[in-house]
Scaffold this motif. Structure first.
Motif, PDB file in Angstrom:
ATOM      1  N   ARG A 290      -8.278  33.674  17.181  1.00  0.00           N
ATOM      2  CA  ARG A 290      -7.035  33.071  17.642  1.00  0.00           C
ATOM      3  C   ARG A 290      -7.305  31.726  18.300  1.00  0.00           C
ATOM      4  O   ARG A 290      -6.570  30.755  18.088  1.00  0.00           O
ATOM      5  CB  ARG A 290      -6.350  34.013  18.626  1.00  0.00           C
ATOM      6  N   GLN A 293      -8.278  29.158  15.554  1.00  0.00           N
ATOM      7  CA  GLN A 293      -7.097  28.777  14.790  1.00  0.00           C
ATOM      8  C   GLN A 293      -6.201  27.841  15.591  1.00  0.00           C
ATOM      9  O   GLN A 293      -5.621  26.896  15.038  1.00  0.00           O
ATOM     10  CB  GLN A 293      -6.322  30.043  14.384  1.00  0.00           C
ATOM     11  N   TYR A 294      -6.083  28.104  16.877  1.00  0.00           N
ATOM     12  CA  TYR A 294      -5.294  27.242  17.757  1.00  0.00           C
ATOM     13  C   TYR A 294      -5.868  25.834  17.766  1.00  0.00           C
ATOM     14  O   TYR A 294      -5.130  24.842  17.645  1.00  0.00           O
ATOM     15  CB  TYR A 294      -5.270  27.830  19.165  1.00  0.00           C
ATOM     16  N   VAL A 296      -7.778  24.417  15.479  1.00  0.00           N
ATOM     17  CA  VAL A 296      -7.615  23.800  14.150  1.00  0.00           C
ATOM     18  C   VAL A 296      -6.196  23.262  13.989  1.00  0.00           C
ATOM     19  O   VAL A 296      -5.983  22.160  13.457  1.00  0.00           O
ATOM     20  CB  VAL A 296      -7.947  24.813  13.045  1.00  0.00           C
ATOM     21  N   SER A 297      -5.211  24.021  14.466  1.00  0.00           N
ATOM     22  CA  SER A 297      -3.822  23.588  14.337  1.00  0.00           C
ATOM     23  C   SER A 297      -3.545  22.327  15.155  1.00  0.00           C
ATOM     24  O   SER A 297      -2.669  21.528  14.798  1.00  0.00           O
ATOM     25  CB  SER A 297      -2.874  24.712  14.771  1.00  0.00           C
ATOM     26  N   LYS A 298      -4.275  22.161  16.261  1.00  0.00           N
ATOM     27  CA  LYS A 298      -4.061  21.008  17.132  1.00  0.00           C
ATOM     28  C   LYS A 298      -4.916  19.807  16.757  1.00  0.00           C
ATOM     29  O   LYS A 298      -4.496  18.655  16.913  1.00  0.00           O
ATOM     30  CB  LYS A 298      -4.354  21.401  18.583  1.00  0.00           C
ATOM     31  N   GLY A 300      -7.407  19.825  13.836  1.00  0.00           N
ATOM     32  CA  GLY A 300      -7.922  19.769  12.478  1.00  0.00           C
ATOM     33  C   GLY A 300      -9.268  20.457  12.332  1.00  0.00           C
ATOM     34  O   GLY A 300     -10.035  20.551  13.302  1.00  0.00           O
TER      35      GLY A 300
END
Length: 446
Positions: A290, A293-294, A296-298, A300
């Motif tokens: 989690r 992923q957080y 990566v979403s912010k 890259g």
């Protein structure tokens, strides 16, 4: 070598037959009574030994190590849970001293670019020995928050923040005339207690027995440029298992994450429990997947891959900094707990390293995490002699260094592939085969 005829030496693990012959009966002994005891007692073929009984495996405390190691004969297959002078890496002032020395060595031998790879710990000074150097640095940046940490305590004990030189002057007056005890000045066989950094709450290692302590003064990143997660401050606990220093062999497992906004500079569980919003059933845990992923979403995938690669660099450089000073005994292994802080630029910083990372569970989820961590530690230690020695993954552990970097790809690394070389670590990645805990408890918020 110790003589078995000498009555002052105690023999352990004495058995007939081949050394690598698979063993179905393992006699264990342990000091901490926590999650570790549950794991050892439930391991098939392992039998608890008490008092003076002979043992094959001992998860010992450091006071036993200091007092008994030199008087104990151990057969080849016997294992204990600490290296003889473990404190070279885990006691805060020694850790910084060794890292500074290693950085200078790299600059001489490989240049400034390579040496800059050791710039992952905040400006730190050994107090009171480097007091005047600290004052010079302090005056260069007025208004900056600094943190004072006792070199041999944990769980936030003895730590305080300051922004005025007057505060540190008051502390210095309090140490005037006291005899500061240094492990470095003691013979290696002495019965001393250089506790290093330990945070096992129930361990005897936690007793504060040093009459007058050295401190380190460290520039506090938490108040300047620390990355926040959903508005809360945090640090990472990363577990690294070292099986040998000569040659260096290190395994990287999944790590834990601290989140705490009221206790920014003291994100240890022992401190978090005092927070009014602490939940005893859930603790403060985040799963590693989690968390990744957080990020990566912010930021890259490329920036996140760089961040995790930079953390790999921290783990290995720290071990290399003490590789020549740690007494690498074939009977010893060490499970280290690295505390890592990430700043707003996604740069990781080393806060400290624990030689006895906490094995006390703060919640049911934490209990399951640490149970799996310890089970896989025992798989790698391999008392049963089941491994071939060619494994790159054992349960939730990745072999990241084996007398050199280990590649994710199969086969030996060569010069043609070094440009695309990727270390064999999989922190928080999805779809990795192995122990069931990888997908469930990769990251825990302490």
């Amino acid at each position: 070598l110790f003589s078995l005829q000498n009555q002052s030496y105690k023999g352990h693990g004495l058995s007939k037959g081949k050394e690598r012959e698979q063993r179905t009966l393992i006699r264990f002994k342990t000091k901490p009574v926590n999650t570790l005891m549950d794991v050892l007692r439930h391991r098939p073929g392992w039998v608890e030994v008490k008092d003076e009984g002979e043992w094959d495996f001992y998860w010992c405390d450091v006071r036993w190590l200091q007092k008994n190691f030199d008087q104990t004969y151990m057969n080849k297959h016997v294992r204990i849970s600490h290296f003889r002078n473990y404190y070279e890496l885990t006691q805060k002032n020694y850790m910084v001293k060794n890292l500074k020395r290693f950085r200078k060595q790299l600059e001489r031998e490989a240049g400034k670019v390579e040496a800059a790879k050791c710039d992952f710990f905040p400006k730190t000074f050994d107090m009171p020995r480097e007091y005047h150097l600290f004052v010079d640095e302090f005056r260069k940046s007025p208004g900056v928050t600094w943190i004072m940490k006792p070199v041999a305590r944990s769980q936030g004990k003895g730590i305080f923040l300051f922004r005025r030189l007057k505060d540190i002057m008051d502390w210095r007056k309090g140490t005037a005339g006291k005899k500061l005890i240094s492990v470095e000045a003691q013979p290696v066989h002495a019965n001393i207690n250089p506790s290093g950094s330990h945070d096992t709450k129930s361990s005897d290692d936690q007793k504060d027995e040093i009459p007058a302590e050295n401190y380190v003064a460290q520039r506090n990143i938490c108040y300047t440029n620390q990355f926040s997660l959903t508005g809360r401050k945090f640090d990472l606990r990363v577990y690294v298992l070292v099986m040998s220093y000569n040659p260096l062999q290190a395994w990287l497992t999944r790590f834990t994450l601290n989140i705490d906004d009221h206790y920014v500079h003291l994100t240890n569980v022992a401190v978090q429990k005092k927070s009014p919003d602490y939940h005893p059933g859930k603790g403060c845990k985040w799963m590693l997947q989690r968390f990744r992923q957080y990020l990566v979403s912010k930021h890259g995938p490329e920036a996140v891959e760089t961040l995790f690669s930079d953390m790999d660099n921290i783990f290995i450089r720290c071990l290399q900094s003490v590789q020549k000073v740690i007494i690498s005994d074939k009977h010893c292994f060490e499970l280290y707990g690295y505390d890592i802080l990430i700043d707003q630029d996604l740069k990781p910083w080393l806060l400290g390293i624990n030689a006895s990372p906490s094995l006390m569970a703060s919640s049911q989820e934490d209990y399951e995490l640490k149970t799996c961590l310890l089970e896989d530690t025992l798989h790698v230690v391999d008392m049963e002699a089941r491994l071939t020695g060619r494994e790159k993954r054992v349960g939730g552990f990745d072999l990241m260094w084996n007398d050199g970097p280990v590649s994710r790809e199969e086969g030996p690394a060569d010069l043609f592939r070094m440009r695309t070389f990727v270390t064999n670590t999989h922190l928080g990645m999805l779809g990795q085969a192995g122990h069931g805990w990888e997908g469930q408890f990769g990251i825990a918020v302490r």
